[in-house]
Each structure stands twice: as C-alpha cells, then as structure tokens.
Scaffold this motif. Structure first.
Motif, PDB file in Angstrom:
ATOM      1  N   UNK A 102       0.823  -1.210   0.000  1.00 39.48           N
ATOM      2  CA  UNK A 102       0.000   0.000   0.000  1.00 39.48           C
ATOM      3  C   UNK A 102       0.854   1.255   0.000  1.00 39.48           C
ATOM      4  N   UNK A 103       0.324   2.316  -0.587  1.00 43.14           N
ATOM      5  CA  UNK A 103       1.021   3.603  -0.648  1.00 43.14           C
ATOM      6  C   UNK A 103       0.486   4.392  -1.834  1.00 43.14           C
ATOM      7  N   UNK A 104       0.934   5.655  -1.943  1.00 47.65           N
ATOM      8  CA  UNK A 104       0.422   6.471  -3.066  1.00 47.65           C
ATOM      9  C   UNK A 104       0.720   5.823  -4.409  1.00 47.65           C
ATOM     10  N   UNK A 105       1.887   5.148  -4.477  1.00 55.42           N
ATOM     11  CA  UNK A 105       2.223   4.386  -5.695  1.00 55.42           C
ATOM     12  C   UNK A 105       2.350   2.925  -5.298  1.00 55.42           C
ATOM     13  N   UNK A 106       1.265   2.186  -5.319  1.00 52.65           N
ATOM     14  CA  UNK A 106       1.355   0.784  -4.870  1.00 52.65           C
ATOM     15  C   UNK A 106       2.317  -0.003  -5.761  1.00 52.65           C
ATOM     16  N   UNK A 109      -8.930  -3.094  -4.988  1.00 53.19           N
ATOM     17  CA  UNK A 109      -7.746  -3.298  -4.141  1.00 53.19           C
ATOM     18  C   UNK A 109      -6.728  -2.173  -4.356  1.00 53.19           C
ATOM     19  N   UNK A 110      -6.440  -1.840  -5.620  1.00 50.22           N
ATOM     20  CA  UNK A 110      -5.450  -0.785  -5.881  1.00 50.22           C
ATOM     21  C   UNK A 110      -5.950   0.585  -5.426  1.00 50.22           C
ATOM     22  N   UNK A 111      -7.255   0.793  -5.584  1.00 50.50           N
ATOM     23  CA  UNK A 111      -7.834   2.067  -5.153  1.00 50.50           C
ATOM     24  C   UNK A 111      -7.629   2.253  -3.647  1.00 50.50           C
ATOM     25  N   UNK A 112      -7.933   1.215  -2.869  1.00 44.83           N
ATOM     26  CA  UNK A 112      -7.783   1.321  -1.411  1.00 44.83           C
ATOM     27  C   UNK A 112      -6.308   1.341  -0.998  1.00 44.83           C
ATOM     28  N   UNK A 124       4.189  -0.696   7.728  1.00 47.32           N
ATOM     29  CA  UNK A 124       3.744  -0.982   6.378  1.00 47.32           C
ATOM     30  C   UNK A 124       2.357  -1.582   6.358  1.00 47.32           C
ATOM     31  N   UNK A 125       1.828  -1.691   5.163  1.00 50.82           N
ATOM     32  CA  UNK A 125       0.532  -2.347   4.989  1.00 50.82           C
ATOM     33  C   UNK A 125       0.522  -3.015   3.624  1.00 50.82           C
ATOM     34  N   UNK A 139     -11.344  -0.907   3.621  1.00 50.95           N
ATOM     35  CA  UNK A 139     -10.676  -1.689   2.569  1.00 50.95           C
ATOM     36  C   UNK A 139     -11.210  -3.141   2.613  1.00 50.95           C
ATOM     37  N   UNK A 140     -11.221  -3.684   3.827  1.00 52.51           N
ATOM     38  CA  UNK A 140     -11.679  -5.076   4.010  1.00 52.51           C
ATOM     39  C   UNK A 140     -13.138  -5.218   3.554  1.00 52.51           C
ATOM     40  N   UNK A 141     -13.984  -4.291   3.974  1.00 55.88           N
ATOM     41  CA  UNK A 141     -15.408  -4.344   3.604  1.00 55.88           C
ATOM     42  C   UNK A 141     -15.547  -4.295   2.082  1.00 55.88           C
ATOM     43  N   UNK A 142     -14.726  -3.462   1.440  1.00 49.28           N
ATOM     44  CA  UNK A 142     -14.811  -3.358  -0.019  1.00 49.28           C
ATOM     45  C   UNK A 142     -14.406  -4.668  -0.679  1.00 49.28           C
TER      46      UNK A 142
END
Ligand SMILES: Cc1cc2nc3c(=O)[nH]c(=O)nc-3n(C[C@H](O)[C@H](O)[C@H](O)COP(=O)(O)OP(=O)(O)OC[C@H]3O[C@@H](n4cnc5c(N)ncnc54)[C@H](O)[C@@H]3O)c2cc1C
Length: 490
Positions: free
Chosen positions: A285-289, A363-366, A376-377, A432-435
C-alpha cells in the motif's frame, strides 16, 4: 501473514494504552468456571503447582521471563501471573487441574504467534516449549512432533530426515496453533494443508485425561482445523511426511511500473498454474502501490519463466530472482526477516477464483488511500486451490475447501504511531476489508484470528460449526478452555 521486519520497537506507554483499548474492543464471553483473578492466588498455591510438576514454575522476574511470555503481537502483551514450563503430558494435566482447583484463568502457549493474543492471560500460561522432541518412524514416514515445537526446531529435524510437510515460513511459529487451525504453506497445493497430513494427536482434555486420538474420533476431527485453545492441550502431533522435491525453483520479483496490469496478468497465469506451484502475491500500500511475488515451483526455471512471461512483457520487474535451489536452502531464504514481535492487525477472506477486474481495481484504489505508518501495509494473496480443495468440507474441521486464494490485509505500526493516526489506519483497514469482501466467499482463516470480525464463528467454521459445538459439548461442556472467540458447546 504479516511481513515483520527486524526494525521492531519494544513496547512503550502508548502501546500499553492500546493493549487496554484493544482488550475492551473484544466482546469477551464470560468465563463460566475459571473466573478467579490471578492476583488472588496465594503464594502457597504456586508452591503447590511447583510440587506437582516435573518442569519449573516461573513467576515474574524469573530468568528468560520476557522471552517466554512476550507474544508475537505486542498489542496483546498481557503478562501472566505464572508460567508452567511443562516437561511432559502429566505436567500439562496437572496444570489444567491446578488451574481449575484454584479458579485461575489459563491458556496454552506454543509459539505465541496468535494474531489476536489468545495465548496470553493474566493467569497461568501453560508453556509447552519443553515438549520439543521430533521423532520419526522410517517405516511409515510419520513424524511425531512435540506440542511445543517451533518451526526453527522442526525444519532442521525434517531436513536431517530428507522429508517435509506443509509448513509456513516463519521460524518462531509453533506447531500447536499451526496444525490445529489448518496450516498453510507453499506445499499445500501439491500435498494439502498441514492438518490434512495429521494422522493422530495426543491431547490432554479438561478432565486432565491424556488421550491419543486418530481417524474415527470426533475429537481428532475437531483438531484438524478447529483452532487451538478450544478442546484441550495437544502434547504431540503425528504427521505424515513426504520426500522433499528433487527439483525446486524459487522466485522473488517486484514491480513498480504498471503494477495493476502486472497484477492482473500474474493473477491469471498463477491461478491456472500447476499443483507444484506455491505463491504469494502482494500489493504494498502507498500512493504508488507496488507488486511483489514470492514462491516456489517443483519444476525448472524455464517453467517459472513461462508463468512470468506475460507479466514481464507488460513491465520490467524492479527486482528479479529466479533460481533453482535445494529445498531446505530455499526455505532458509524464505524465512529471512520474518517473525520478530511487533504491533499489527490482519483481516482475512478466501476467494473462490481469480480476482475479477473490479476486485483488482478496488484493491489498488484502497491501497493508494493508505493513511500510512512508519511500518507498512499490504494486501497479500496466498495461493490455495488444488489439494487444499481435494477433501470434502466435512472431512476435517477445516471447512474452506473451495478457494483459489486466501487474502489478508495487514497493517503494522510502531511506538511512533499516534493514537489518532492509528485510529485512521484502523478505519481505513476496515473499509478496505469491507470493499474486498464484496468479491470474496464468506470464509475467514481461523489461524489468522481477527478480533474485529463480527460473525467470527460462522466465518471460521461455516457448515462445520454445529459439529464442532457438539464435540465441545462432549469434551468440555463447562468451557474450561475459553478465549474471546472460543467455540461454545452445543
Ligand atoms: C509471523 C507469522 C507467520 C505466520 N505464518 C503462517 C503460515 O505460513 N501458515 C499458517 O497457516 N499460519 C501462519 N501464521 C499463523 C499461525 O499459524 C497462527 O498464528 C498459529 O495459531 C500460531 O501458532 P503458535 O503455536 O505459534 O501460537 P500460540 O499463540 O502459542 O497459539 C495459538 C493458539 O493455539 C493455542 N495452542 C497453542 N499450542 C497449543 C497446543 N499444543 N494445544 C492446544 N492449543 C494450543 C493457544 O492457546 C492459542 O489459542 C503466522 C503467524 C505469524 C505471526
């Protein structure tokens, strides 16, 4: 599994506050029998316990105390009043009977890697660490592994024998929790889960009886995926090994360019890959995954390259390693940097098939919206399928037999994360999980216990829950074995 680096922080005051709030957030069912507070236990009772055991009883301040009692997830770092270092099954039986007699809450501890801290207690920790033998019968290929064995003991023992099982990557995970909750690893698509390879187990039940159970026993069935801490304390596991593969290619790649399209391509080719393929596909995760892929194939580097071709045509990897390796050298490489204690939360769900375009976009959106911590995530997908799905749902307590991928979204933080930032991160994780669960099956992995899961019993055990509750009624009707997400009796 979260990726823990060695840059972990020791517990500080901010996290002690967190421990308190995390505990409050869990809806703990009442402990019907063992409601006594540990600090009420008179010193004479501890002496009584020490007299009953062959192994030592430790109290706070003892040598190695911190190493023995600290759980992997420091969010749940609650210290016990005492530790029974059990040297044999009778020590385990005596510890259970003692705890019942003095109404002291207790838990079993093997590797201490339970995500939700369910092997911590303010009472008696029944530490299985000294039960660390690995015996082997060459005639059957069955290894009998002590209930306190850690992967760091198991791997070299299996390596000497030239055999293996389905196992994970972290050296400090214990077999206790691992086998009882299912047990996933890169070998599972070819050989099934670790719990599928179990042939028998020795278990001490609430009445202090030491029983050996195997095929045909409902208690044995429950020990194959019913999760640790529910039915008794397992003092050994007999597990069918298999020979290590002669040819193995390991691969580790990452992509920063066009990660979404690379991910789509990898998802398709890996999902259709052979049973000898074990893989783990991650979005950081991050602005640029970015995208990371790690795994092994029982096969050649050329076969791995053909699986990677499409993704590599889309974008050149930022890092790339594909090489043939000896099986155990590969496992040593895989376990690098894993398993140091830290602060984390993880939420899981199974997927029945390759993720759709909509799921990948979500996934990428979140991932892009991650509020950030200094740790990290990741959204990690472990590749399941093949032999994991070979057994019917009711064959073992592990019920998730129709998946191709197991997703976890993990979040790690340190003592430098403010309460406010942590709250934002937790809210983001939940959203994120709910999505993502909109695209998933109803099942969550019981070995990644999630205190924030509302319908946890149904999610972990699905259609096997009623039978698990009947087993609980038969072996532990008064709920001597209990923790916040424990299976209640029928
Ligand atoms: C860094 C890391 C890596 C991981 N990697 C993997 C992986 O590759 N594959 C995978 O499937 N899972 C993995 N997990 C999840 C892991 O399998 C579970 O957390 C498992 O429960 C840990 O077992 P443990 O013995 O280390 O934990 P513990 O916290 O000691 O025990 C877990 C639960 O089981 C109970 N218990 C422990 N031993 C016994 C026993 N002998 N008899 C009865 N009850 C017992 C405890 O009371 C507790 O409720 C990982 C977890 C972490 C933190």
């Amino acid at each position: 599994m979260h990726t823990v680096t060695r840059r972990r922080f020791l517990i500080g005051s901010a996290q002690l506050a967190l421990v308190a709030s995390a505990g409050a957030a869990c809806a703990r069912p009442p402990r019907p029998e063992l409601s006594g507070l540990a600090h009420d236990v008179p010193p004479a009772a501890w002496s009584d316990l020490a007299r009953r055991l062959s192994g030592p009883v430790l109290r706070p301040g003892a040598a190695s105390w911190t190493r023995i009692v600290t759980p992997n997830n420091l969010v749940f770092n609650a210290f016990p009043a005492g530790v029974a270092r059990c040297a044999n099954p009778n020590d385990v039986a005596q510890s259970i009977l003692w705890a019942r007699e003095y109404t002291v809450p207790f838990v079993a501890r093997c590797g201490g890697h339970n995500y939700a801290g369910y092997s911590t207690t303010p009472g008696l920790m029944i530490d299985l660490g000294p039960l660390n033998r690995v015996d082997f019968d060459p005639a059957t290929g069955i290894a009998t592994v002590g209930g306190g064995v850690l992967n760091s003991t198991l791997y070299p023992a299996l390596q000497r024998l030239g055999v293996t099982i389905t196992h994970g990557r972290c050296p400090t995970v214990g077999v206790g929790g691992f086998f009882l909750g299912g047990g996933i690893g890169f070998n599972m698509r070819a050989h099934g889960l670790a719990c599928d390879q179990l042939r028998a187990t020795q278990i001490v039940t609430a009445d202090g009886q030491v029983r050996t159970v195997d095929a045909g026993s409902k208690l044995f069935w429950a020990c194959r995926g019913g999760a640790g801490g529910n039915f008794g304390i397992n003092t050994s596991f007999s597990v069918q090994t298999f020979k290590v593969p002669a040819r193995l290619t390991v691969f580790s790649l990452s992509w920063t360019d066009r990660p979404r399209d690379v991910y789509r391509a990898l998802m398709d080719t890996l999902t259709a890959g052979p049973a000898g393929l074990g893989s783990r596909l991650q979005i950081t995760a991050g602005q640029k995954p970015s995208v990371q892929l790690l795994g092994q194939l029982v096969g050649t580097p050329d076969e791995v390259e053909s699986l990677l071709r499409r993704a590599k045509t889309i974008a050149k990897p930022a890092s790339e390693e594909v090489r043939p390796m000896d099986y155990w050298a590969a496992q040593t490489e895989f376990l690098e940097e894993l398993g140091s204690p830290g602060f984390y939360q993880e939420r899981s769900r199974f997927f029945a098939d390759a993720l759709s375009d909509a799921a990948i976009d979500t996934a990428f959106d979140w991932a892009r919206r991650w509020p950030g911590t200094t740790q990290g995530s990741h959204m990690v997908l472990f590749q399941t399928g093949e032999q994991v799905n070979a057994l019917p749902r009711e064959a073992t307590a592990f019920v998730h037999r129709n998946s191709k991928w197991l997703m976890t979204i993990n979040l790690s933080w340190g003592t430098d994360t403010s309460d406010e930032l942590l709250a934002q991160n937790r809210e983001w994780l939940d959203k994120f999980y709910a999505a993502m669960i909109a695209f998933a099956t109803p099942g969550s992995y019981q070995n990644f216990p999630d205190p924030s899961l509302a319908n946890y019993l149904e999610s972990y055990y699905l259609t096997n829950l009623p039978e698990l509750r009947r087993v609980k009624r038969d072996v532990d009707p008064t709920r001597v074995f209990i923790y916040p997400q424990a299976i209640p009796p029928a």
